[in-house]
Every structure is written in structure tokens, then in C-alpha cells.
Scaffold this motif. Structure first.
Motif, PDB file in Angstrom:
ATOM      1  N   ALA A  28      14.764   0.198  -2.943  1.00 41.97           N
ATOM      2  CA  ALA A  28      15.611  -1.049  -2.867  1.00 41.97           C
ATOM      3  C   ALA A  28      14.847  -0.983  -0.678  1.00 41.97           C
ATOM      4  N   GLY A  29      14.925  -2.730  -0.892  1.00 44.10           N
ATOM      5  CA  GLY A  29      14.094  -2.793   0.299  1.00 44.10           C
ATOM      6  C   GLY A  29      12.747  -3.496  -0.369  1.00 44.10           C
ATOM      7  N   ILE A  30      12.390  -3.813  -1.377  1.00 41.81           N
ATOM      8  CA  ILE A  30      11.093  -4.002  -1.812  1.00 41.81           C
ATOM      9  C   ILE A  30      10.602  -5.171  -1.555  1.00 41.81           C
ATOM     10  N   LYS A  31       9.639  -5.606  -0.886  1.00 46.92           N
ATOM     11  CA  LYS A  31       9.594  -6.962  -0.225  1.00 46.92           C
ATOM     12  C   LYS A  31       9.085  -7.694  -1.564  1.00 46.92           C
ATOM     13  N   LYS A  32       7.856  -8.726  -1.250  1.00 45.90           N
ATOM     14  CA  LYS A  32       7.546  -9.731  -1.891  1.00 45.90           C
ATOM     15  C   LYS A  32       5.934  -9.207  -1.383  1.00 45.90           C
ATOM     16  N   ALA A  33       6.427  -9.388  -0.094  1.00 49.48           N
ATOM     17  CA  ALA A  33       5.096  -8.390   0.636  1.00 49.48           C
ATOM     18  C   ALA A  33       4.479  -7.009  -0.254  1.00 49.48           C
ATOM     19  N   HIS A  34       4.922  -5.774  -0.229  1.00 52.07           N
ATOM     20  CA  HIS A  34       4.682  -4.493  -0.766  1.00 52.07           C
ATOM     21  C   HIS A  34       4.355  -5.085  -2.027  1.00 52.07           C
ATOM     22  N   ILE A  35       5.154  -6.185  -3.128  1.00 46.58           N
ATOM     23  CA  ILE A  35       4.511  -6.256  -4.437  1.00 46.58           C
ATOM     24  C   ILE A  35       3.351  -6.222  -4.029  1.00 46.58           C
ATOM     25  N   ILE A  36       3.052  -7.390  -3.593  1.00 43.08           N
ATOM     26  CA  ILE A  36       1.095  -8.063  -2.994  1.00 43.08           C
ATOM     27  C   ILE A  36      -0.198  -7.004  -3.158  1.00 43.08           C
ATOM     28  N   ALA A  37       0.172  -6.344  -2.039  1.00 45.93           N
ATOM     29  CA  ALA A  37       0.104  -4.703  -1.880  1.00 45.93           C
ATOM     30  C   ALA A  37      -0.461  -3.862  -2.905  1.00 45.93           C
ATOM     31  N   LEU A  38       0.857  -3.750  -3.646  1.00 43.70           N
ATOM     32  CA  LEU A  38       0.010  -2.887  -4.952  1.00 43.70           C
ATOM     33  C   LEU A  38      -0.827  -3.058  -5.405  1.00 43.70           C
ATOM     34  N   ASP A  39      -0.070  -4.556  -5.780  1.00 43.89           N
ATOM     35  CA  ASP A  39      -0.785  -5.215  -7.670  1.00 43.89           C
ATOM     36  C   ASP A  39      -2.597  -5.538  -6.174  1.00 43.89           C
ATOM     37  N   ASN A  40      -2.891  -5.741  -5.629  1.00 43.53           N
ATOM     38  CA  ASN A  40      -3.802  -5.680  -5.119  1.00 43.53           C
ATOM     39  C   ASN A  40      -4.419  -4.277  -5.355  1.00 43.53           C
TER      40      ASN A  40
END
Length: 471
Positions: free
Chosen positions: A322-334
Motif C-alpha cells: 500500500a502506498g507504492i508510487k510510480k517513483a518507487h516502481i521506476i527505482a526498482l525497475d532501474n
């Protein structure tokens, strides 16, 4: 001198029949509450998963079925690390107490609510398990012990000694949770050795349940080692879930730290989470998205991205934690993790990128590249193996070794991938000056051109006036 007859020779290989296709076939290794242990079991359809009862392995099977996968291999590993049971949190005024003991067979969240006040054999209670609707009222047993069905847990009601009638008051609540058992590294190694040393055809292995960089490193070394025996397979792992009390930023930072010192072109690691309804029992719960991503990968051609929007959304309802944002997903993808995401403007949850934990600059940053190369390796090895210790052809005109038949053979081995448009071009070069008569290995250079995929697009849009030109 022989007598007259008609001799017919049967020639093999003219049809270009390729080796058995293992594309999409995979092995799941995980823990479950029932079923054969430390055996490779073939699964065909959801009904065959019932033999494993419940547990992380069964949820992973459910997720694969939800994405359309039907045929898999399963190894129920030894669950030699017990799950844990939390402390019971009480809300209410009853003078009695509730405790929980046992070895959980799976993760579970339980809320027990007193309905009718009283002591043993008097009070009644309901159970809400994993957020589902409460059960019908149950009488507190006279023994004080209630076995929670299919959980491995026993709930103990302890009344107050002086006023037992006040032990459990209506609307009192007791909440607790338990984690699933896990396999130790030793148990995992035994399961990996079992499948890697087998002759079963498969394309990849999915290790079900949370794992650490130490496990990823071990997995990578196992997968690399079997390439020497001609087995070209890859693996998929899962990270842990967010811990209780851990913020989403702390969780993402911990995942980035874990990825920092690990790289592999053979291992993909799936992180973050989803909420979805279980395909087998309909219960909605949270889990790592590896199960549905593996199910998608198993259904698509080797060259296709698991994030292709045209293939439709994954079978998930919400992003987690809960609370995961686009910026978090970008960081994990990178950081080279495989994750899931939403797109503005379309419904559903999609794979961000099917990532391998490959180092920066590698040709194998994406899982589809690894899949294509490993399939090509399997095909050319199978073709070359038929020529092992075969006589070397010579060019009658020059007396030199003629490598043309071998070049043609290896090129033809990749024709199925060309015909299926999994690759765009293949070429084989064998330099003629090799001294293989002296025992040196014949060296062939094989190059394939992969298919591309749209990942980032820049679209320019604006107005124009067709009547705005000069008079």
C-alpha cells in the motif's frame, strides 16, 4: 557376387524435425502442506494442484493457472524452517485470555470476536480469516482448546480463575497472524539438484517464496554450471514482502541495497506486490507478483515482452505494498527488478519489464533476450550433437576440410526461430584454417539478430492550419 535385389536406404533428417519444444514449460519449487515431497510431479490443470493442500507453492500454482498456464512440473521442497505465530492482540474487557500454539501450515491472519459472553462451554465466538466474512458462532470448547482447521494451529481459551463467567465478553476481539513455513538452503539445493540432474524438458525454474541475494547467487551458479552439460535454462526468484512497521520508502531502499551487489543474466528477481483473488479458492489476498508473471511468460513466445499491453492485463486487482508510487516502481525497475505497474488511461495491472539481474550494458537486461539466446543455444547444440565424432568432410577439388555442411546444419537449426519470427536473422561462420586434425576443437561463430520492442516513445502533437500559408 550378390543376387539381384532392390536396396532401399532410409535417410533421416530431411524433414527438419526439431528437438522437443520446452518453451514455456517450467518447474516450481516451494513448500506446501501436503503432497509428495522431494519428487518431480507433472501438473496439468488446476485440479491436480489439490494434492498439495495449501501453502505458498499452491498460491503460485493458482496464479499460473489464472494466467492460462496448464502444464508445469512441481517439486514440494522440505519445509524445514517453521512458520512463526505472532502475539495475540486483545481488545475488550473480558478477564480471560486467548493464546495460539502450533506450527502453521501457511500464512494466515485471524480475527476472533466473542459473540456471547461467558466461560468455557458458554461463550461463543466467530472467526474472520484472511479478511473473509466471519464464520457462524462457535461455542468455546469445554476443554478450552480449539483446532483451527487446516492451519496447524490450536487456539487456547484460558478462563479467569475467580470469575469464569466474566472471562470472555461479547465484542471482545483477539487478533493474530502466522507466517508460512519455508525451505532452508539445504532443502532448496536438494530440490534444485533433483531437477537440474533430471532429463525432464523445461525452460526455466521458479523458486517460490521470499529469497535473499545469497540464494540468488547460489541459483545463478547452479544454472551456469549445468550449461557445461548442455542444459540452457534460466530462473525466477522472489523478494520478501514488506515487514510490519516498515514504510514503503524503507522497503524500496532495502530492495535497492539487496540488488546493488548482485548480477546475473540467468536470474530474474520479482519484487513489490499485488492483491488478487485466488484462482483456486476465490479468497483475495496479497502476494508477490511472480506467480502471475511466470504464468504470463509461460504463455508467450520467447521473443515477446511479458509487459506487452496487447496481451491484456494481469490477473491482479491492486498494487502492493500500500502506498507504492510510480517513483518507487521506476527505482526498482532501474535496479533490474521485475515489477508490475498501472498505466494512466487504461485499466489493469501490467508487467513493467521482464528484467534479468544483468549488469549494466549487458545484452541480457530483458528476460526475452535471455529466453531467445537460451533457445537458440538449445537448438544449435542439438544439431551439432548429431555430428559428434562424425567423419570430417573434405573438398575433393582442393583436399581441404569442407566446413560448409556444418555451417548449413547449424544455420538450419535456427530456422524454426526464423520461421516463427522469434529472431530476424542468423548466420554461422566457421573459419577454414582450423587445425582440427591435430585435435583442436572446431570453432563456429553463431550470431543472431533479435526482435525489437517499443519501450519508450516520444509523440509530438500540435495544431496546424491548412489555410495559413502565404497568398
Amino acid at each position: 557376387m550378390s543376387i539381384p535385389d532392390i536396396n532401399v536406404n532410409l535417410e533421416d533428417g530431411g524433414l527438419g524435425v526439431v528437438p522437443p519444444n520446452s518453451t514455456g514449460l517450467h518447474v516450481k519449487i516451494g513448500v506446501a502442506a501436503a503432497g509428495p515431497e522431494s519428487e518431480i510431479i507433472a501438473i496439468s490443470g488446476p485440479s491436480s494442484a489439490k494434492q498439495f493442500g495449501k501453502g505458498p507453492l499452491v498460491r503460485a500454482l493458482s496464479d499460473a493457472f489464472a494466467e492460462g498456464t496448464s502444464n508445469m512440473y512441481v517439486i514440494r521442497a522440505t519445509a524445514d524452517i517453521d512458520g512463526t505465530v505472532s502475539a495475540v492482540e486483545k481488545t475488550g474487557t473480558g478477564t480471560g485470555s486467548v493464546s495460539v500454539s502450533g506450527k502453521p501450515t501457511d500464512e494466515i491472519q485471524v480475527e476472533l470476536q466473542i459473540v456471547t459472553s461467558g466461560g468455557l462451554n458458554q461463550a461463543t465466538f466467530t472467526l474472520a480469516i484472511d479478511g473473509q466474512a466471519p464464520t457462524a458462532p462457535i461455542t468455546v470448547p469445554i476443554t478450552g482448546s480449539y483446532e483451527l482447521p487446516d492451519s496447524g494451529l490450536t487456539i487456547t481459551f484460558t478462563p479467569a480463575g475467580d470469575t469464569p463467567e466474566n472471562s470472555f465478553k461479547a465484542n471482545d476481539k483477539y487478533a493474530f497472524s502466522a507466517t508460512a513455513p519455508q525451505m532452508s538452503t539445504t532443502s532448496l539445493v536438494n530440490a534444485l539438484d533433483l531437477v537440474l540432474e533430471s532429463e525432464y524438458p523445461y525452460e526455466f525454474i521458479h523458486i517460490v517464496g521470499p529469497s535473499t541475494p545469497a540464494v540468488w547467487t547460489l541459483f545463478d551458479s547452479k544454472l551456469a554450471a549445468v550449461q557445461e552439460d548442455g542444459k540452457f535454462v534460466f530462473g525466477i526468484c522472489e523478494t520478501r514482502d514488506i515487514n510490519k512497521g516498515e514504510t514503503i520508502d524503507q522497503y524500496v531502499k532495502a530492495m535497492l541495497d539487496q540488488a546493488a551487489n548482485f548480477s546475473s543474466i540467468l536470474v530474474s528477481v520479482v519484487t513489490s506486490g499485488i492483491s488478487k483473488a485466488d484462482f483456486l479458492n476465490g479468497k483475495e489476498d496479497e502476494r508477490n507478483p511472480a506467480g502471475i508473471i511466470v504464468g504470463r511468460v509461460a504463455q508467450i513466445p520467447v521473443h515477446r515482452s511479458a509487459g506487452r499491453v496487447l496481451d491484456g492485463a494481469l490477473s491482479a486487482t491492486e498494487l502492493r505494498p500500500a502506498g507504492i508510487k510510480k517513483a518507487h516502481i521506476i527505482a526498482l525497475d532501474n535496479a533490474r527488478y521485475t515489477t508490475v505497474r498501472r498505466y494512466d488511461g487504461i485499466q489493469g495491472i501490467y508487467c513493467t519489464n521482464f528484467r534479468m539481474m544483468a549488469p549494466t550494458g549487458s545484452d541480457y537486461l530483458y528476460g526475452e533476450r535471455t529466453r531467445v539466446m537460451l533457445k537458440a543455444a538449445r537448438l544449435v547444440r542439438a544439431a551439432a550433437l548429431l555430428q559428434e565424432q562424425n567423419e570430417i568432410p573434405f573438398d575433393d577439388a582442393t583436399g581441404n576440410i569442407d566446413f560448409t555442411p556444418m555451417e548449413n546444419l547449424l544455420t538450419a537449426a535456427l530456422n524454426p526461430m526464423l520461421n516463427a519470427e522469434e529472431i530476424t536473422k542468423a548466420r554461422v561462420v566457421i573459419k577454414p584454417e582450423q587445425n582440427i586434425l591435430a585435435g583442436e576443437p572446431m570453432k563456429a561463430v553463431i550470431r543472431i539478430t533479435p526482435r525489437g520492442a517499443y519501450r519508450d516513445m516520444e509523440l509530438e502533437i500540435g495544431f496546424e492550419n491548412p489555410f495559413g500559408g502565404a497568398n
